[in-house]
Write a protein that holds these residues in place. Structure first.
Motif, PDB file in Angstrom:
ATOM      1  N   LEU A 259       0.830  -1.205   0.000  1.00 50.21           N
ATOM      2  CA  LEU A 259       0.000   0.000   0.000  1.00 50.21           C
ATOM      3  C   LEU A 259       0.865   1.256   0.000  1.00 50.21           C
ATOM      4  N   ASP A 260       1.930   1.239   0.790  1.00 52.70           N
ATOM      5  CA  ASP A 260       2.840   2.381   0.845  1.00 52.70           C
ATOM      6  C   ASP A 260       3.578   2.551  -0.489  1.00 52.70           C
ATOM      7  N   GLU A 261       4.048   1.446  -1.039  1.00 50.06           N
ATOM      8  CA  GLU A 261       4.787   1.496  -2.298  1.00 50.06           C
ATOM      9  C   GLU A 261       3.924   1.989  -3.459  1.00 50.06           C
ATOM     10  N   MET A 262       2.655   1.627  -3.443  1.00 48.03           N
ATOM     11  CA  MET A 262       1.753   2.018  -4.522  1.00 48.03           C
ATOM     12  C   MET A 262       1.071   3.367  -4.263  1.00 48.03           C
ATOM     13  N   LYS A 263       1.502   4.064  -3.214  1.00 47.63           N
ATOM     14  CA  LYS A 263       1.002   5.407  -2.898  1.00 47.63           C
ATOM     15  C   LYS A 263      -0.497   5.424  -2.574  1.00 47.63           C
ATOM     16  N   ALA A 264      -0.954   4.404  -1.836  1.00 49.09           N
ATOM     17  CA  ALA A 264      -2.341   4.403  -1.369  1.00 49.09           C
ATOM     18  C   ALA A 264      -2.501   5.530  -0.353  1.00 49.09           C
ATOM     19  N   GLU A 265      -3.693   6.076  -0.275  1.00 47.15           N
ATOM     20  CA  GLU A 265      -3.941   7.218   0.597  1.00 47.15           C
ATOM     21  C   GLU A 265      -4.779   6.806   1.796  1.00 47.15           C
ATOM     22  N   GLU A 266      -4.613   7.527   2.892  1.00 45.43           N
ATOM     23  CA  GLU A 266      -5.411   7.378   4.105  1.00 45.43           C
ATOM     24  C   GLU A 266      -5.515   5.918   4.569  1.00 45.43           C
ATOM     25  N   THR A 267      -4.383   5.259   4.690  1.00 44.71           N
ATOM     26  CA  THR A 267      -4.362   3.865   5.124  1.00 44.71           C
ATOM     27  C   THR A 267      -4.639   3.780   6.617  1.00 44.71           C
ATOM     28  N   VAL A 268      -5.600   2.924   6.977  1.00 44.93           N
ATOM     29  CA  VAL A 268      -5.994   2.736   8.370  1.00 44.93           C
ATOM     30  C   VAL A 268      -5.945   1.249   8.672  1.00 44.93           C
ATOM     31  N   GLU A 269      -5.382   0.911   9.819  1.00 39.19           N
ATOM     32  CA  GLU A 269      -5.327  -0.482  10.273  1.00 39.19           C
ATOM     33  C   GLU A 269      -6.220  -0.620  11.499  1.00 39.19           C
ATOM     34  N   ILE A 270      -7.162  -1.569  11.462  1.00 37.67           N
ATOM     35  CA  ILE A 270      -8.103  -1.761  12.560  1.00 37.67           C
ATOM     36  C   ILE A 270      -7.917  -3.162  13.120  1.00 37.67           C
ATOM     37  N   ASP A 271      -7.694  -3.260  14.421  1.00 38.40           N
ATOM     38  CA  ASP A 271      -7.559  -4.544  15.093  1.00 38.40           C
ATOM     39  C   ASP A 271      -8.951  -5.115  15.336  1.00 38.40           C
ATOM     40  N   LEU A 272      -9.220  -6.303  14.818  1.00 38.45           N
ATOM     41  CA  LEU A 272     -10.532  -6.924  14.947  1.00 38.45           C
ATOM     42  C   LEU A 272     -10.577  -8.008  16.019  1.00 38.45           C
ATOM     43  N   ALA A 273      -9.476  -8.234  16.704  1.00 35.74           N
ATOM     44  CA  ALA A 273      -9.441  -9.272  17.739  1.00 35.74           C
ATOM     45  C   ALA A 273     -10.473  -8.942  18.811  1.00 35.74           C
ATOM     46  N   GLY A 274     -11.323  -9.906  19.126  1.00 32.79           N
ATOM     47  CA  GLY A 274     -12.359  -9.713  20.124  1.00 32.79           C
ATOM     48  C   GLY A 274     -13.635  -9.082  19.586  1.00 32.79           C
ATOM     49  N   LYS A 275     -13.609  -8.613  18.339  1.00 39.25           N
ATOM     50  CA  LYS A 275     -14.794  -7.992  17.744  1.00 39.25           C
ATOM     51  C   LYS A 275     -15.514  -8.939  16.800  1.00 39.25           C
ATOM     52  N   THR A 276     -14.755  -9.790  16.112  1.00 43.67           N
ATOM     53  CA  THR A 276     -15.326 -10.727  15.152  1.00 43.67           C
ATOM     54  C   THR A 276     -14.364 -11.878  14.933  1.00 43.67           C
TER      55      THR A 276
END
Length: 157
Positions: A55-72
C-alpha cells in the motif's frame, strides 16, 4: 460377492491438507503444531507487513489499520486504504495479490476487481479494503469497525 479394496491408510483425521478443497482439515485445527507453516502466528504479521508495504509502495492514501481481535471471528486485522481512481485501486489490489503469491501466502479471495470501486482482498487473518474516495466515504467502514465498537467481552458481561 466381491469386496471392495481398502484404501491404504485412509483416515480424514491423519491428513493435514485436503487437496480437493485446498483447506486445512480437522487434524490441522486439533494439532496446530503439526499443521506446517500455515499455522505459524508470524505469518499473520508477515502478511500484514506485506500488505502495508505494498500500500505504501503504490502510494495508497489514508491507510488505516483496525484490530478486529475480540470484535469478530472474520479476521484479526482489517486494513482500509484509498486509491485516487479506479485504475489506481485496481493497480494497488493487483500489486498486493501478486506479492502474496510471490511470497508464498497462496491465493487470497478477491471481490470487486472488475469494477475497481471497492476491492476486498480476503487473505484469511487479514482483510484489505481498497476504495475510491467517494465509495469509502459512503460505506464508512472505519466507523462501523472502529475503536468505539464494543468488544465481545463487554457484550457478554
Amino acid at each position: 460377492m466381491k469386496s471392495r479394496p481398502k484404501a491404504a491408510n485412509f483416515s480424514p483425521w491423519r491428513r493435514r491438507h485436503d487437496p480437493i478443497a485446498g483447506n486445512r482439515t480437522l487434524s490441522a485445527h486439533l494439532h496446530p503444531e503439526t499443521a506446517g507453516p500455515a499455522a505459524e502466528p508470524a505469518s499473520s504479521d508477515a502478511l500484514k507487513a506485506l500488505a502495508l508495504g505494498c500500500l505504501d509502495e503504490m502510494k495508497a492514501e489514508e491507510t488505516v489499520e483496525i484490530d478486529l481481535a475480540g470484535k469478530t471471528s472474520l479476521a484479526d486485522t482489517m486494513i482500509i486504504a484509498s486509491g485516487r481512481s479506479q485504475r489506481h485501486v485496481g493497480s494497488i489490489a493487483d500489486k498486493i495479490i501478486q506479492e502474496m503469491k510471490a511470497k508464498g501466502f497462496g491465493n487470497a479471495r478477491v471481490e470487486g476487481l472488475p469494477a475497481c470501486d471497492w476491492v476486498l482482498i480476503d487473505a484469511g487473518d487479514i482483510l484489505v479494503h481498497i476504495f475510491r474516495p467517494e465509495v469509502r466515504g459512503f460505506y464508512n467502514l472505519e466507523k462501523i469497525w472502529g475503536a468505539d465498537r464494543p468488544t465481545s467481552a463487554l457484550l457478554a458481561g
